[in-house]
Design a protein around this motif. Structure first.
Motif, PDB file in Angstrom:
ATOM      1  N   LEU A 126     -93.882  -6.804  13.444  1.00 30.44           N
ATOM      2  CA  LEU A 126     -94.969  -7.595  12.874  1.00 30.44           C
ATOM      3  C   LEU A 126     -94.494  -8.371  11.645  1.00 30.44           C
ATOM      4  CD1 LEU A 126     -97.927  -8.363  13.003  1.00 30.44           C
ATOM      5  CD2 LEU A 126     -98.449  -6.299  11.691  1.00 30.44           C
ATOM      6  N   ALA A 127     -93.738  -7.729  10.774  1.00 29.19           N
ATOM      7  CA  ALA A 127     -93.255  -8.385   9.552  1.00 29.19           C
ATOM      8  C   ALA A 127     -92.360  -9.581   9.885  1.00 29.19           C
ATOM      9  CB  ALA A 127     -92.502  -7.390   8.680  1.00 29.19           C
ATOM     10  N   GLU A 128     -91.505  -9.425  10.871  1.00 26.88           N
ATOM     11  CA  GLU A 128     -90.636 -10.543  11.260  1.00 26.88           C
ATOM     12  C   GLU A 128     -91.455 -11.717  11.768  1.00 26.88           C
ATOM     13  OE1 GLU A 128     -87.785  -8.811  13.965  1.00 26.88           O
ATOM     14  OE2 GLU A 128     -86.688  -7.862  12.318  1.00 26.88           O
ATOM     15  N   LYS A 129     -92.450 -11.427  12.580  1.00 26.47           N
ATOM     16  CA  LYS A 129     -93.295 -12.488  13.125  1.00 26.47           C
ATOM     17  C   LYS A 129     -94.062 -13.196  11.996  1.00 26.47           C
ATOM     18  CE  LYS A 129     -94.860 -14.234  17.064  1.00 26.47           C
ATOM     19  NZ  LYS A 129     -94.078 -14.705  18.162  1.00 26.47           N
ATOM     20  N   ILE A 130     -94.616 -12.432  11.074  1.00 22.21           N
ATOM     21  CA  ILE A 130     -95.356 -13.019   9.954  1.00 22.21           C
ATOM     22  C   ILE A 130     -94.424 -13.800   9.040  1.00 22.21           C
ATOM     23  CG2 ILE A 130     -96.602 -12.458   7.820  1.00 22.21           C
ATOM     24  CD1 ILE A 130     -97.965 -10.193   9.410  1.00 22.21           C
ATOM     25  N   PHE A 131     -93.284 -13.219   8.711  1.00 20.55           N
ATOM     26  CA  PHE A 131     -92.355 -13.873   7.786  1.00 20.55           C
ATOM     27  C   PHE A 131     -91.834 -15.191   8.356  1.00 20.55           C
ATOM     28  CE2 PHE A 131     -88.266 -14.570   5.678  1.00 20.55           C
ATOM     29  CZ  PHE A 131     -88.695 -14.567   4.357  1.00 20.55           C
ATOM     30  N   ASN A 132     -91.664 -15.251   9.661  1.00 18.52           N
ATOM     31  CA  ASN A 132     -91.158 -16.484  10.289  1.00 18.52           C
ATOM     32  C   ASN A 132     -92.226 -17.560  10.430  1.00 18.52           C
ATOM     33  OD1 ASN A 132     -88.531 -15.556  10.502  1.00 18.52           O
ATOM     34  ND2 ASN A 132     -88.933 -14.568  12.471  1.00 18.52           N
ATOM     35  N   ASP A 133     -93.474 -17.249  10.147  1.00 20.68           N
ATOM     36  CA  ASP A 133     -94.544 -18.232  10.193  1.00 20.68           C
ATOM     37  C   ASP A 133     -94.919 -18.584   8.756  1.00 20.68           C
ATOM     38  OD1 ASP A 133     -97.379 -19.158  10.076  1.00 20.68           O
ATOM     39  OD2 ASP A 133     -97.220 -18.976  12.253  1.00 20.68           O
ATOM     40  N   LYS A 134     -94.601 -19.778   8.341  1.00 22.20           N
ATOM     41  CA  LYS A 134     -94.791 -20.208   6.959  1.00 22.20           C
ATOM     42  C   LYS A 134     -96.242 -20.024   6.487  1.00 22.20           C
ATOM     43  CE  LYS A 134     -93.744 -24.363   4.364  1.00 22.20           C
ATOM     44  NZ  LYS A 134     -93.098 -25.658   4.432  1.00 22.20           N
ATOM     45  N   TYR A 135     -97.196 -20.283   7.367  1.00 22.77           N
ATOM     46  CA  TYR A 135     -98.612 -20.158   7.024  1.00 22.77           C
ATOM     47  C   TYR A 135     -98.974 -18.691   6.751  1.00 22.77           C
ATOM     48  CZ  TYR A 135    -103.663 -20.016   7.623  1.00 22.77           C
ATOM     49  OH  TYR A 135    -104.997 -19.777   7.453  1.00 22.77           O
ATOM     50  N   LYS A 136     -98.551 -17.800   7.636  1.00 22.31           N
ATOM     51  CA  LYS A 136     -98.876 -16.385   7.504  1.00 22.31           C
ATOM     52  C   LYS A 136     -98.091 -15.724   6.365  1.00 22.31           C
ATOM     53  CE  LYS A 136    -101.658 -15.555  11.013  1.00 22.31           C
ATOM     54  NZ  LYS A 136    -103.022 -15.160  10.764  1.00 22.31           N
ATOM     55  N   ARG A 137     -96.914 -16.223   6.056  1.00 25.22           N
ATOM     56  CA  ARG A 137     -96.062 -15.644   5.015  1.00 25.22           C
ATOM     57  C   ARG A 137     -96.687 -15.792   3.634  1.00 25.22           C
ATOM     58  NH1 ARG A 137     -90.847 -18.793   4.104  1.00 25.22           N
ATOM     59  NH2 ARG A 137     -90.877 -18.699   6.352  1.00 25.22           N
ATOM     60  N   ARG A 138     -97.358 -16.918   3.398  1.00 29.84           N
ATOM     61  CA  ARG A 138     -98.027 -17.207   2.123  1.00 29.84           C
ATOM     62  C   ARG A 138     -97.126 -17.014   0.918  1.00 29.84           C
ATOM     63  NH1 ARG A 138    -103.268 -13.945   3.743  1.00 29.84           N
ATOM     64  NH2 ARG A 138    -101.770 -12.334   3.356  1.00 29.84           N
ATOM     65  N   GLY A 139     -95.859 -17.455   1.020  1.00 32.50           N
ATOM     66  CA  GLY A 139     -94.944 -17.422  -0.115  1.00 32.50           C
ATOM     67  C   GLY A 139     -94.389 -16.049  -0.461  1.00 32.50           C
ATOM     68  N   ARG A 140     -94.656 -15.045   0.369  1.00 29.98           N
ATOM     69  CA  ARG A 140     -94.170 -13.695   0.081  1.00 29.98           C
ATOM     70  C   ARG A 140     -92.736 -13.514   0.555  1.00 29.98           C
ATOM     71  NH1 ARG A 140     -98.705 -10.332   3.125  1.00 29.98           N
ATOM     72  NH2 ARG A 140     -98.357 -12.029   4.579  1.00 29.98           N
ATOM     73  N   SER A 141     -92.011 -12.624  -0.103  1.00 22.36           N
ATOM     74  CA  SER A 141     -90.663 -12.264   0.342  1.00 22.36           C
ATOM     75  C   SER A 141     -90.776 -11.390   1.596  1.00 22.36           C
ATOM     76  CB  SER A 141     -89.923 -11.488  -0.754  1.00 22.36           C
ATOM     77  OG  SER A 141     -90.486 -10.189  -0.900  1.00 22.36           O
ATOM     78  N   TYR A 142     -89.651 -11.209   2.307  1.00 31.26           N
ATOM     79  CA  TYR A 142     -89.678 -10.346   3.481  1.00 31.26           C
ATOM     80  C   TYR A 142     -90.070  -8.924   3.090  1.00 31.26           C
ATOM     81  CZ  TYR A 142     -88.531  -7.609   7.524  1.00 31.26           C
ATOM     82  OH  TYR A 142     -88.628  -6.739   8.575  1.00 31.26           O
ATOM     83  N   GLN A 143     -89.566  -8.429   1.940  1.00 29.85           N
ATOM     84  CA  GLN A 143     -89.886  -7.063   1.505  1.00 29.85           C
ATOM     85  C   GLN A 143     -91.391  -6.909   1.264  1.00 29.85           C
ATOM     86  OE1 GLN A 143     -87.581  -5.961   2.531  1.00 29.85           O
ATOM     87  NE2 GLN A 143     -85.677  -5.916   1.448  1.00 29.85           N
ATOM     88  N   GLN A 144     -92.018  -7.928   0.678  1.00 29.65           N
ATOM     89  CA  GLN A 144     -93.461  -7.868   0.439  1.00 29.65           C
ATOM     90  C   GLN A 144     -94.228  -7.865   1.756  1.00 29.65           C
ATOM     91  OE1 GLN A 144     -93.398 -11.368  -2.086  1.00 29.65           O
ATOM     92  NE2 GLN A 144     -94.188 -10.153  -3.810  1.00 29.65           N
ATOM     93  N   VAL A 145     -93.800  -8.703   2.688  1.00 29.83           N
ATOM     94  CA  VAL A 145     -94.459  -8.756   3.997  1.00 29.83           C
ATOM     95  C   VAL A 145     -94.289  -7.429   4.726  1.00 29.83           C
ATOM     96  CG1 VAL A 145     -94.442  -9.861   6.273  1.00 29.83           C
ATOM     97  CG2 VAL A 145     -94.268 -11.267   4.205  1.00 29.83           C
ATOM     98  N   PHE A 146     -93.064  -6.885   4.715  1.00 26.50           N
ATOM     99  CA  PHE A 146     -92.811  -5.617   5.401  1.00 26.50           C
ATOM    100  C   PHE A 146     -93.656  -4.489   4.805  1.00 26.50           C
ATOM    101  CE2 PHE A 146     -90.757  -1.501   5.742  1.00 26.50           C
ATOM    102  CZ  PHE A 146     -90.709  -1.370   7.123  1.00 26.50           C
ATOM    103  N   LYS A 147     -93.706  -4.407   3.482  1.00 25.80           N
ATOM    104  CA  LYS A 147     -94.483  -3.350   2.826  1.00 25.80           C
ATOM    105  C   LYS A 147     -95.958  -3.442   3.223  1.00 25.80           C
ATOM    106  CE  LYS A 147     -95.584  -1.515  -1.730  1.00 25.80           C
ATOM    107  NZ  LYS A 147     -95.430  -1.693  -3.178  1.00 25.80           N
TER     108      LYS A 147
END
Length: 186
Positions: A29-50
């Motif tokens: 899920l984190a990889e999918k979100i991080f790879n989508d600029k809209y869903k990432r919302r400027g967060r780092s991968y570590q923030q998205v994963f957490k």
């Protein structure tokens, strides 16, 4: 209208989920979100994963209790950011589209940005029921305990701004229970 009572019996009880079960689900899920600029919302991968990791604890536990199908289509690459029905609910159980939310204490509170997403999913009619669950850390994982089953289409009338935090709202389960729009699992 779905029958929320169909989920009551399978949700009674607690279940252990391992760190590995949660991590495996969170990585995808984190990889999918991080790879989508809209869903990432400027967060780092570590923030998205957490965020994904802690969000998935309750989801994995409820999925195991319900013996449900994981609806997060990120797992089969059908997730389309332009089609909310491909990602708007977490599980399919008993023919119902289930959204799972973590509940830390007696009250179910939700950050206002998460409430916005939930409102959008309710408006798009991609949910049939919301299930809340709490969890406690255990050796090598977590013990997940379901708390409430909520009718999402009546839920928003019971959501109020928090008295303690500007960025959160809470679900008034006492009023919802009296009206029959919520079921206590415990």
């Amino acid at each position: 209208m779905v029958n929320m009572n169909n989920l009551l019996e399978p949700l009674k009880g607690e279940i252990f989920v391992s760190n590995e079960e949660v991590s495996d689900a969170a990585i995808l899920l984190a990889e999918k979100i991080f790879n989508d600029k809209y869903k990432r919302r400027g967060r780092s991968y570590q923030q998205v994963f957490k965020s994904c990791f802690y969000g998935r604890i309750a989801e994995v536990g409820v999925k195991k209790l319900l013996k449900a199908e994981d609806k997060l289509d990120v797992f089969n690459d059908a997730w389309d950011v332009n089609d909310r029905s491909t990602y708007g609910c977490d599980l399919i159980a008993e023919g119902m589209r289930v959204e799972v939310k973590s509940q830390k204490g007696e009250w179910f509170d939700i950050p206002n940005d998460g409430l916005k997403t939930l409102r959008n999913n309710i408006s798009a009619k991609v949910l049939d029921v919301v299930v809340t669950a709490s969890y406690k850390q255990s050796e090598n994982g977590y013990v997940v305990t379901p708390r409430f089953i909520i009718d999402p289409y009546k839920m928003l009338q019971y959501v109020k701004p928090s008295h303690y935090r500007d960025n959160k709202s809470f679900f008034d389960h006492h009023s919802a229970l009296r009206a029959g729009d919520c079921i206590t699992v415990r």
